[in-house]
Design a protein around this motif. Structure first.
Motif, PDB file in Angstrom:
ATOM      1  N   ASN A  19       0.834  -1.208   0.000  1.00 42.44           N
ATOM      2  CA  ASN A  19       0.000   0.000   0.000  1.00 42.44           C
ATOM      3  C   ASN A  19       0.867   1.256   0.000  1.00 42.44           C
ATOM      4  OD1 ASN A  19      -2.288  -1.685   0.312  1.00 42.44           O
ATOM      5  ND2 ASN A  19      -1.865  -1.796   2.499  1.00 42.44           N
ATOM      6  N   PRO A  20       0.310   2.370  -0.459  1.00 39.39           N
ATOM      7  CA  PRO A  20       1.061   3.630  -0.392  1.00 39.39           C
ATOM      8  C   PRO A  20       1.359   4.017   1.067  1.00 39.39           C
ATOM      9  CG  PRO A  20      -0.842   3.858  -1.845  1.00 39.39           C
ATOM     10  CD  PRO A  20      -0.980   2.532  -1.135  1.00 39.39           C
ATOM     11  N   ILE A  21       2.420   4.770   1.255  1.00 42.58           N
ATOM     12  CA  ILE A  21       2.733   5.318   2.571  1.00 42.58           C
ATOM     13  C   ILE A  21       1.676   6.364   2.893  1.00 42.58           C
ATOM     14  CG2 ILE A  21       4.393   6.737   3.852  1.00 42.58           C
ATOM     15  CD1 ILE A  21       6.617   5.380   2.190  1.00 42.58           C
ATOM     16  N   VAL A  32      11.608   2.561  -1.366  1.00 39.06           N
ATOM     17  CA  VAL A  32      11.110   3.824  -0.802  1.00 39.06           C
ATOM     18  C   VAL A  32      12.168   4.898  -1.001  1.00 39.06           C
ATOM     19  CG1 VAL A  32      10.423   5.015   1.321  1.00 39.06           C
ATOM     20  CG2 VAL A  32       9.529   2.733   0.823  1.00 39.06           C
ATOM     21  N   GLY A  33      13.426   4.549  -0.793  1.00 36.93           N
ATOM     22  CA  GLY A  33      14.533   5.458  -1.069  1.00 36.93           C
ATOM     23  C   GLY A  33      14.646   6.606  -0.086  1.00 36.93           C
ATOM     24  N   PRO A  52       5.589   1.931  -2.958  1.00 38.80           N
ATOM     25  CA  PRO A  52       6.529   0.915  -3.419  1.00 38.80           C
ATOM     26  C   PRO A  52       5.877  -0.327  -4.032  1.00 38.80           C
ATOM     27  CG  PRO A  52       6.443   0.949  -1.034  1.00 38.80           C
ATOM     28  CD  PRO A  52       5.626   2.111  -1.511  1.00 38.80           C
ATOM     29  N   ASN A  53       4.612  -0.600  -3.681  1.00 44.45           N
ATOM     30  CA  ASN A  53       3.871  -1.725  -4.246  1.00 44.45           C
ATOM     31  C   ASN A  53       4.674  -3.031  -4.165  1.00 44.45           C
ATOM     32  OD1 ASN A  53       1.698  -3.036  -5.423  1.00 44.45           O
ATOM     33  ND2 ASN A  53       2.395  -2.619  -7.506  1.00 44.45           N
ATOM     34  N   GLY A  83      15.087  -5.435   2.601  1.00 37.19           N
ATOM     35  CA  GLY A  83      16.004  -4.455   2.018  1.00 37.19           C
ATOM     36  C   GLY A  83      15.441  -3.809   0.767  1.00 37.19           C
ATOM     37  N   ARG A  84      14.711  -4.591  -0.013  1.00 37.34           N
ATOM     38  CA  ARG A  84      14.104  -4.038  -1.235  1.00 37.34           C
ATOM     39  C   ARG A  84      13.092  -2.940  -0.903  1.00 37.34           C
ATOM     40  NH1 ARG A  84      10.511  -7.296  -5.461  1.00 37.34           N
ATOM     41  NH2 ARG A  84      10.365  -5.673  -7.030  1.00 37.34           N
ATOM     42  N   VAL A  85      12.330  -3.138   0.169  1.00 36.49           N
ATOM     43  CA  VAL A  85      11.382  -2.099   0.582  1.00 36.49           C
ATOM     44  C   VAL A  85      12.141  -0.830   0.960  1.00 36.49           C
ATOM     45  CG1 VAL A  85       9.656  -1.426   2.313  1.00 36.49           C
ATOM     46  CG2 VAL A  85       9.538  -3.689   1.234  1.00 36.49           C
TER      47      VAL A  85
END
Length: 167
Positions: free
Chosen positions: A50-52, A114-115, A76-77, A108-110
């Protein structure tokens, strides 16, 4: 969460990753409870499918006012992998494998997707969504532990006093 400070390091190996993140979350919940934020305990969990939520699209500046990188991808979906959903989750043989094989890369991918501040391990906790994300990861660990529950076991012995709680 600073790898250069042994008092704040969170180990990202095996079951220790779950335990140290759980302790990190618990410390924040204790702080919130003692500083007027009990309504935020337990922390809300954020599912990266879900979106932040807009109220979590913030990053705390340094104490001197210097800004940290903003969050970059608010959607991030990245849903929970199928292996982490019960009953499949219960077939994972141990918590070390749960983290190393099934959770670590997705976790880690999340962060990376999100960056911004979330991408940098030393400052990621400056983004409140960090804690909500780890509350979600902790729910996976809790679901896994429920798979392992086998009921009470008599260990023998004699009780000499009433039970009590200690930390």
């Amino acid at each position: 969460h600073n790898p250069n400070n042994p008092n704040t390091i969170v180990h990202h190996l095996e079951e220790h990753a779950f335990i140290t993140h759980r302790n990190f979350i618990g410390d924040l919940e204790s702080w919130l409870s003692s500083h007027g934020g009990a309504k935020f305990v337990p922390l809300p969990a954020w599912n990266p499918a879900n979106p932040i939520p807009p109220e979590f699209n913030v990053v705390k500046a340094l104490d001197n006012g210097t800004l940290r990188p903003p969050l970059q991808n608010l959607n991030p979906n990245l849903p929970k992998p199928a292996a982490l959903v019960s009953p499949v989750l219960c077939s994972i043989t141990n918590a070390d494998s749960l983290w190393d094989t099934y959770v670590d890369l997705w976790h880690g991918r999340v962060h990376n997707t999100v960056g911004g501040t979330m991408r940098n391990i030393t400052i990621a906790p400056a983004a409140p969504i960090f804690f909500c994300w780890h509350a979600f990861v902790d729910e996976i660990y809790e679901d896994y532990l429920r798979c392992r529950w086998s009921g009470w076991e008599d260990l023998g012995g004699i009780l000499t006093s009433a039970p009590a709680v200690a930390s």
